[in-house]
Design an enzyme around this catalytic site. Sequence first.
Site, PDB file in Angstrom:
ATOM      1  N   CYS A 174      65.680  71.449  44.982  1.00  0.00           N
ATOM      2  CA  CYS A 174      64.736  71.146  43.896  1.00  0.00           C
ATOM      3  C   CYS A 174      63.276  71.352  44.303  1.00  0.00           C
ATOM      4  O   CYS A 174      62.396  71.387  43.438  1.00  0.00           O
ATOM      5  CB  CYS A 174      64.942  69.729  43.395  1.00  0.00           C
ATOM      6  SG  CYS A 174      66.621  69.453  42.828  1.00  0.00           S
ATOM      7  N   HIS A 218      58.941  67.695  39.139  1.00  0.00           N
ATOM      8  CA  HIS A 218      60.327  68.160  39.055  1.00  0.00           C
ATOM      9  C   HIS A 218      61.046  67.341  37.989  1.00  0.00           C
ATOM     10  O   HIS A 218      60.870  66.118  37.905  1.00  0.00           O
ATOM     11  CB  HIS A 218      60.994  67.987  40.423  1.00  0.00           C
ATOM     12  CG  HIS A 218      62.471  68.208  40.388  1.00  0.00           C
ATOM     13  ND1 HIS A 218      63.051  69.321  39.820  1.00  0.00           N
ATOM     14  CD2 HIS A 218      63.506  67.436  40.846  1.00  0.00           C
ATOM     15  CE1 HIS A 218      64.357  69.231  39.924  1.00  0.00           C
ATOM     16  NE2 HIS A 218      64.670  68.098  40.541  1.00  0.00           N
ATOM     17  N   ASN A 255      68.193  69.101  34.647  1.00  0.00           N
ATOM     18  CA  ASN A 255      67.662  69.425  35.975  1.00  0.00           C
ATOM     19  C   ASN A 255      68.094  70.843  36.352  1.00  0.00           C
ATOM     20  O   ASN A 255      69.276  71.095  36.585  1.00  0.00           O
ATOM     21  CB  ASN A 255      68.207  68.395  36.979  1.00  0.00           C
ATOM     22  CG  ASN A 255      67.700  68.624  38.390  1.00  0.00           C
ATOM     23  OD1 ASN A 255      67.103  69.652  38.692  1.00  0.00           O
ATOM     24  ND2 ASN A 255      67.952  67.660  39.257  1.00  0.00           N
TER      25      ASN A 255
HETATM   26  O1  UT7 Z   1      67.084  66.730  41.643  1.00  0.00           O
HETATM   27  C1  UT7 Z   1      67.703  66.225  42.796  1.00  0.00           C
HETATM   28  C2  UT7 Z   1      67.427  64.813  42.941  1.00  0.00           C
HETATM   29  N1  UT7 Z   1      68.277  64.043  42.077  1.00  0.00           N
HETATM   30  C3  UT7 Z   1      67.791  63.051  41.387  1.00  0.00           C
HETATM   31  O2  UT7 Z   1      66.601  62.832  41.391  1.00  0.00           O
HETATM   32  C4  UT7 Z   1      68.749  62.134  40.657  1.00  0.00           C
HETATM   33  C5  UT7 Z   1      68.445  60.693  41.009  1.00  0.00           C
HETATM   34  N2  UT7 Z   1      69.349  59.738  40.418  1.00  0.00           N
HETATM   35  C6  UT7 Z   1      69.413  59.478  39.087  1.00  0.00           C
HETATM   36  O3  UT7 Z   1      68.759  60.122  38.299  1.00  0.00           O
HETATM   37  C7  UT7 Z   1      70.252  58.320  38.624  1.00  0.00           C
HETATM   38  O4  UT7 Z   1      70.652  57.550  39.727  1.00  0.00           O
HETATM   39  C8  UT7 Z   1      71.514  58.741  37.818  1.00  0.00           C
HETATM   40  C9  UT7 Z   1      71.091  59.282  36.470  1.00  0.00           C
HETATM   41  C10 UT7 Z   1      72.317  59.781  38.573  1.00  0.00           C
HETATM   42  C11 UT7 Z   1      72.408  57.530  37.568  1.00  0.00           C
HETATM   43  O5  UT7 Z   1      71.679  56.522  36.882  1.00  0.00           O
HETATM   44  P1  UT7 Z   1      71.691  55.007  37.416  1.00  0.00           P
HETATM   45  O6  UT7 Z   1      70.898  54.220  36.492  1.00  0.00           O
HETATM   46  O7  UT7 Z   1      71.285  55.041  38.852  1.00  0.00           O
HETATM   47  O8  UT7 Z   1      73.210  54.625  37.246  1.00  0.00           O
HETATM   48  P2  UT7 Z   1      74.244  54.122  38.346  1.00  0.00           P
HETATM   49  O9  UT7 Z   1      74.727  55.254  39.166  1.00  0.00           O
HETATM   50  O10 UT7 Z   1      73.705  52.922  39.037  1.00  0.00           O
HETATM   51  O11 UT7 Z   1      75.426  53.628  37.400  1.00  0.00           O
HETATM   52  C12 UT7 Z   1      75.245  52.505  36.531  1.00  0.00           C
HETATM   53  C13 UT7 Z   1      76.482  52.385  35.652  1.00  0.00           C
HETATM   54  C14 UT7 Z   1      77.786  52.444  36.437  1.00  0.00           C
HETATM   55  O12 UT7 Z   1      78.706  51.587  35.806  1.00  0.00           O
HETATM   56  P3  UT7 Z   1      79.038  50.128  36.411  1.00  0.00           P
HETATM   57  O13 UT7 Z   1      79.531  50.388  37.806  1.00  0.00           O
HETATM   58  O14 UT7 Z   1      77.728  49.392  36.389  1.00  0.00           O
HETATM   59  O15 UT7 Z   1      80.051  49.586  35.480  1.00  0.00           O
HETATM   60  C15 UT7 Z   1      78.246  53.854  36.248  1.00  0.00           C
HETATM   61  O16 UT7 Z   1      79.647  53.995  36.355  1.00  0.00           O
HETATM   62  O17 UT7 Z   1      76.505  53.480  34.746  1.00  0.00           O
HETATM   63  C16 UT7 Z   1      77.780  54.137  34.830  1.00  0.00           C
HETATM   64  N3  UT7 Z   1      77.598  55.550  34.554  1.00  0.00           N
HETATM   65  C17 UT7 Z   1      77.709  56.056  33.312  1.00  0.00           C
HETATM   66  N4  UT7 Z   1      77.951  55.486  32.122  1.00  0.00           N
HETATM   67  C18 UT7 Z   1      77.985  56.279  31.039  1.00  0.00           C
HETATM   68  C19 UT7 Z   1      77.326  56.551  35.420  1.00  0.00           C
HETATM   69  N5  UT7 Z   1      77.237  57.711  34.769  1.00  0.00           N
HETATM   70  C20 UT7 Z   1      77.470  57.428  33.458  1.00  0.00           C
HETATM   71  C21 UT7 Z   1      77.512  58.232  32.300  1.00  0.00           C
HETATM   72  N6  UT7 Z   1      77.770  57.608  31.126  1.00  0.00           N
HETATM   73  N7  UT7 Z   1      77.297  59.552  32.329  1.00  0.00           N
END
Ligand code: UT7
Length: 337
Positions: free
Chosen positions: A116, A256, A286
């Site tokens: 990225c 980004h 992204n």
């Molecule tokens: O460009 C390269 C660098 N990459 C980035 O900058 C990405 C950085 N990370 C992120 O943008 C975020 O961490 C994500 C968008 C990937 C995830 O968001 P988050 O708020 O950190 O969610 P999480 O991984 O902590 O998950 C929270 C909950 C989980 O459920 P439980 O365990 O709390 O019941 C996940 O299973 O959200 C759930 N979840 C979803 N729910 C509905 C994860 N993905 C989804 C989804 N739809 N697509």
Amino acid sequence: MEKKIKAVINGIGGYVPEAILDNEELSRMVDTSDEWIMSRIGIKTRHVLGERRGSAYMGIKAVQDLIDKTSLDTKDVDLLICCTTTPSFVFPSNASLICGALGITSAYGYDLAAACSGFIFGLDTCATMIESGKYKKIILVCSEKMTAITNYEDRNTCPLFGDGAAAVLIEPTTEDLGVVDSILRIDGLGKENLHLKAGGSLHPASIETVTNKEHYIYQEGQAVFKRAVSDMSRVAEEILVKNKMTSEDVTWLVPHQANIRIIDAVAKRINLSKEKTLVNIEHYGNTSAASIPLCLWDYESRLRKGDVIVLAAFGAGFAWGSMIIKWGYNIEDTKKN
Ligand code: UT7
């Protein structure tokens, strides 16, 4: 006294494939919803290239757009660098495929893999080459087919990524324009949190790697999120202080485009308003190395000659950084517009 040579962006081209994958369709593929994706990431649609083409195809389209817009004579190009982590082939490089397709015959070129951070790492390289006086016309193209390495059975990663390409023309100037400064970093510590398990020379493709779905992005989202916010903010603050600037001196922040919450947090930490922060994540997702130049491409008509732009990126490695550039032209002054 001779004026210092600086490197300036004098044109931009772009390309995104026609096919669109929206949140409604994604919700039928995995257990997710438009509401969750919009509130947690800020993406509505992503463009998808499809199976029969690779990232070099989009690179060719973006460079062709740049050539058309700038009336660039391909014989004058000295160097073409393609930033990509999803090249069409391991070899030959995307750069060689793009030069071959467009009749760029007096140049050399190569691919640059910085995930990225590809655009800012590439722009810094090009600026140094222009400042050396040896190169007069460099094309920096970023092209990523992220959907080729996205697992559409994994709801944690599949809403995030899209395909696209953008290209800039970099030339020398003695005006007070172009690349002002850069602070770029890499630490290798991010490997555990963000990687592609197989397909490299350590774990070449095998029946086992395919069965285990090891050719798709592996990401621990929260760990990457935290580092992205803290490192992008810190480095953007650092580059402003180093150049004796405050947020008042900045016309635009172009970060980004990985997550709207990351973008908002970085803008807030460096005290820049939403109005000054350029965002197009909603439409493209992204697109890795292509995200910053695609944003510049989208907003080209609003950029004015001399505008102070802060670029900031973070990605796999971890690799991150920030640059200050002064925009090189007004769109109405370019030849064909
Ligand atoms: O460009 C390269 C660098 N990459 C980035 O900058 C990405 C950085 N990370 C992120 O943008 C975020 O961490 C994500 C968008 C990937 C995830 O968001 P988050 O708020 O950190 O969610 P999480 O991984 O902590 O998950 C929270 C909950 C989980 O459920 P439980 O365990 O709390 O019941 C996940 O299973 O959200 C759930 N979840 C979803 N729910 C509905 C994860 N993905 C989804 C989804 N739809 N697509």
